[in-house]
Design an enzyme around this catalytic site. Structure first.
Site, mmCIF file in Angstrom:
data_model
loop_
_atom_site.group_PDB
_atom_site.id
_atom_site.type_symbol
_atom_site.label_atom_id
_atom_site.label_comp_id
_atom_site.label_asym_id
_atom_site.label_seq_id
_atom_site.Cartn_x
_atom_site.Cartn_y
_atom_site.Cartn_z
ATOM 1 N N ASN A 12 -61.120 17.680 21.822
ATOM 2 C CA ASN A 12 -61.826 18.818 21.226
ATOM 3 C C ASN A 12 -61.175 19.083 19.871
ATOM 4 O O ASN A 12 -60.071 19.628 19.808
ATOM 5 C CB ASN A 12 -61.698 20.028 22.162
ATOM 6 C CG ASN A 12 -62.246 21.304 21.548
ATOM 7 O OD1 ASN A 12 -62.919 21.271 20.512
ATOM 8 N ND2 ASN A 12 -61.961 22.435 22.180
ATOM 9 N N LYS A 14 -62.019 21.093 17.577
ATOM 10 C CA LYS A 14 -62.120 22.483 17.098
ATOM 11 C C LYS A 14 -62.511 22.502 15.611
ATOM 12 O O LYS A 14 -63.309 21.686 15.181
ATOM 13 C CB LYS A 14 -60.804 23.223 17.388
ATOM 14 C CG LYS A 14 -60.414 23.113 18.868
ATOM 15 C CD LYS A 14 -59.314 24.046 19.284
ATOM 16 C CE LYS A 14 -59.022 23.833 20.778
ATOM 17 N NZ LYS A 14 -58.021 24.743 21.291
ATOM 18 N N HIS A 98 -66.169 27.318 26.194
ATOM 19 C CA HIS A 98 -64.745 27.207 25.861
ATOM 20 C C HIS A 98 -64.170 28.617 25.717
ATOM 21 O O HIS A 98 -64.852 29.529 25.227
ATOM 22 C CB HIS A 98 -64.565 26.414 24.565
ATOM 23 C CG HIS A 98 -63.133 26.104 24.291
ATOM 24 N ND1 HIS A 98 -62.285 27.031 23.741
ATOM 25 C CD2 HIS A 98 -62.387 25.004 24.543
ATOM 26 C CE1 HIS A 98 -61.064 26.497 23.654
ATOM 27 N NE2 HIS A 98 -61.110 25.265 24.130
ATOM 28 N N GLY A 176 -53.209 25.692 23.357
ATOM 29 C CA GLY A 176 -52.580 25.755 22.035
ATOM 30 C C GLY A 176 -51.214 26.414 22.042
ATOM 31 O O GLY A 176 -50.675 26.742 20.979
ATOM 32 N N GLY A 237 -55.097 20.090 20.466
ATOM 33 C CA GLY A 237 -54.144 19.672 19.433
ATOM 34 C C GLY A 237 -53.771 18.195 19.490
ATOM 35 O O GLY A 237 -53.742 17.508 18.459
HETATM 36 P P1 PGA Z 1 -54.851 22.392 23.424
HETATM 37 O O1 PGA Z 1 -56.373 22.870 23.520
HETATM 38 O O2 PGA Z 1 -54.802 20.996 24.013
HETATM 39 O O3 PGA Z 1 -54.523 22.406 21.955
HETATM 40 O O4 PGA Z 1 -54.041 23.346 24.232
HETATM 41 C C1 PGA Z 1 -57.160 22.570 24.634
HETATM 42 C C2 PGA Z 1 -58.550 23.126 24.461
HETATM 43 O O5 PGA Z 1 -58.698 24.204 23.866
HETATM 44 O O6 PGA Z 1 -59.543 22.511 24.903
#
Ligand code: PGA
Length: 254
Positions: A12, A14, A98, A176, A237
């Protein structure tokens, strides 16, 4: 992880990679997929404006996901796009619900259900996300919260559509933050979700993959994926570099 389900890892991206980075990362991912031997399904969800470039760069070898969609087919919804628009581009999956959408953009359970239904009606494969906040976990409400979110999604899915559905359990406190759920915490909620899947979809539930998401990295993926009800990962991330996403995918293989 059940051996009956092929694990599924989705990156993802983002609000990150633009056109040039999307093209470069996808080219690198496609080159690395062969080494996985087809033992794990991989997809990426670029920024909406990069979806067309992503589909083009993937050359049919890496399915592309959108991060969001509107549930309406068309109308006066400035700034939105529909399932038909995504399908027309060659997009295959769409992430719905999400936690960032739920927290910042008003996507409640009813909207998430409508988006899931719209995706299924329009031939896309929904990845529907659920997860509790830290306060909810600390208040002992994890299963009440996740249960309500999952039930709202499953209320609009027919047993025959189970094969097209993916769920993602993403504890909000793990997204995150660098603080992933322990394998035991993940398995506990995943087993609970699997029970709900069986209750709503009967034997067809066995094919639904439930990803874990929240600070998944190359060095913690294998432990999480070793849990019997964890069927892959939704990765934020650590998906921004192709090498890192490929390492996570490799760790998810059975
Ligand atoms: P992250 O995000 O791996 O950066 O914790 C996961 C997500 O929001 O799908």
């Amino acid at each position: 992880m059940s051996t009956a389900r092929v694990p599924f890892v989705c990156g993802n991206w983002k609000l990150h990679h633009g056109v040039a980075a999307t093209r470069a990362q996808i080219t690198e991912l496609v080159a690395g997929l062969g080494a996985l031997g087809g033992a794990v399904d991989v997809a990426v969800a670029p920024v909406a404006t990069c979806l067309s470039v992503a589909v083009d760069a993937a050359q049919g070898r890496l399915p592309i996901a959108a991060q969001n969609v509107h549930f309406a087919e068309k109308g006066a919804f400035t700034g939105e796009w529909s399932v038909a628009h995504l399908a027309e581009l060659g997009v295959r999956y769409v992430i719905v619900g999400h936690s960032e959408r739920r927290a910042m953009f008003g996507d409640d359970d009813a909207a998430v259900a409508k988006k899931t239904r719209a995706a299924l009606d329009g031939g896309l494969l929904p990845i529907a996300c659920v997860g509790e906040t830290l306060a909810e976990r600390e208040g002992g409400a994890t299963k009440a919260v996740v249960g309500k979110q999952v039930e709202a999604i499953l209320a609009v899915v027919k047993p025959d559509e189970a094969v097209r559905l993916t769920l993602a359990y993403e504890p909000v406190w793990a997204i995150g933050t660098g603080k992933n759920a322990t394998p035991e915490q993940a398995q506990d909620v995943h087993a609970f979700i699997r029970g709900l899947l069986h209750k709503h979809l009967g034997e067809k539930a066995a094919v639904v993959r439930v990803q874990y998401g929240g600070s998944v990295k190359p060095d913690n993926a294998a432990q999480l994926m070793a849990q019997p009800d964890v069927d892959g990962a939704l990765v934020g991330g650590a998906s921004l570099e192709a090498k890192s996403l490929l390492a996570i995918a490799a760790a998810c293989r059975r």
